[in-house]
Scaffold this active site. Sequence first.
Site, PDB file in Angstrom:
ATOM      1  N   ASP A 156      -1.197   3.982   4.483  1.00  0.00           N
ATOM      2  CA  ASP A 156      -2.189   3.450   5.393  1.00  0.00           C
ATOM      3  C   ASP A 156      -2.183   4.339   6.630  1.00  0.00           C
ATOM      4  OD1 ASP A 156      -4.010   1.536   6.063  1.00  0.00           O
ATOM      5  OD2 ASP A 156      -2.538   0.024   6.638  1.00  0.00           O
ATOM      6  N   ASP A 166      -4.117   4.659  10.233  1.00  0.00           N
ATOM      7  CA  ASP A 166      -5.057   3.983  11.128  1.00  0.00           C
ATOM      8  C   ASP A 166      -5.200   4.753  12.432  1.00  0.00           C
ATOM      9  OD1 ASP A 166      -5.376   1.740   9.441  1.00  0.00           O
ATOM     10  OD2 ASP A 166      -3.571   0.802  10.250  1.00  0.00           O
ATOM     11  N   ARG A 209       0.810  -1.210   0.000  1.00  0.00           N
ATOM     12  CA  ARG A 209       0.000   0.000   0.000  1.00  0.00           C
ATOM     13  C   ARG A 209       0.846   1.264   0.000  1.00  0.00           C
ATOM     14  NH1 ARG A 209      -3.293  -1.568   4.174  1.00  0.00           N
ATOM     15  NH2 ARG A 209      -3.553  -3.400   2.923  1.00  0.00           N
TER      16      ARG A 209
HETATM   17  N1  ROI Z   1       3.522  -4.872   7.714  1.00  0.00           N
HETATM   18  C1  ROI Z   1       4.305  -3.894   8.202  1.00  0.00           C
HETATM   19  N2  ROI Z   1       5.555  -4.175   8.547  1.00  0.00           N
HETATM   20  N3  ROI Z   1       3.862  -2.614   8.340  1.00  0.00           N
HETATM   21  C2  ROI Z   1       2.588  -2.269   7.994  1.00  0.00           C
HETATM   22  O1  ROI Z   1       2.212  -1.091   8.135  1.00  0.00           O
HETATM   23  C3  ROI Z   1       1.731  -3.275   7.491  1.00  0.00           C
HETATM   24  N4  ROI Z   1       0.447  -2.997   7.138  1.00  0.00           N
HETATM   25  C4  ROI Z   1      -0.374  -3.950   6.690  1.00  0.00           C
HETATM   26  C5  ROI Z   1       0.038  -5.383   6.561  1.00  0.00           C
HETATM   27  C6  ROI Z   1      -0.194  -5.835   5.125  1.00  0.00           C
HETATM   28  C7  ROI Z   1      -0.782  -6.201   7.541  1.00  0.00           C
HETATM   29  N5  ROI Z   1       1.442  -5.584   6.881  1.00  0.00           N
HETATM   30  C8  ROI Z   1       2.242  -4.589   7.360  1.00  0.00           C
HETATM   31  O2  ROI Z   1      -1.628  -3.625   6.391  1.00  0.00           O
END
Ligand code: ROI
Length: 166
Positions: free
Chosen positions: A100, A102, A97
């Site tokens: 993201d 959150d 992505r």
């Molecule tokens: N893995 C890491 N290391 N950092 C993330 O922000 C992250 N975000 C996700 C998934 C795909 C679960 N893996 C991730 O959404």
Amino acid sequence: MTTTSTIAYIGLGSNLSEPIEQVKNAIKAIRKITQSSILSVSSLYLSKPMGPQDQDNYINAVLSLETSLSPIELLDALQAIENEFGRVRKENRWGARILDLDILLFGNQVINSERLVIPHYGMTEREFVLIPLAEISPLLQLPNGQNISSLSQNISVNSMIKLSEY
Ligand code: ROI
């Protein structure tokens, strides 16, 4: 007039299209969110992908934000930023992505609605959330009383590299 303000914690992650720049630009965009101000930003961390391994490493960080927005208003503001940065929402759930954002915590509130689950599910097992949270807010507790410092000390850290103080 009384405005109540809340401290929210936001997790940032990117593993596409120059992720360090994505995260830094996202922080700039978050600074412009109305009725809100950033209190502190963690270092940026390089982390191995959780989930499918056939994707690039992530850049992760967290920040704290004082806001008088409601949780849904804050979610709308963050999703507008994700969309502006070219995030395609249909991207597969565990895949790469661009950005993201959150909401990890919103004061001491516990929310279980269709659009929002707070505390963010899974945050207590994710090193890329707990380590930066413990960096900026070692005394922080979850609504259930769990302590961020002890959670972060008890997870096994296998991939986090601290890149820079923001
Ligand atoms: N893995 C890491 N290391 N950092 C993330 O922000 C992250 N975000 C996700 C998934 C795909 C679960 N893996 C991730 O959404």
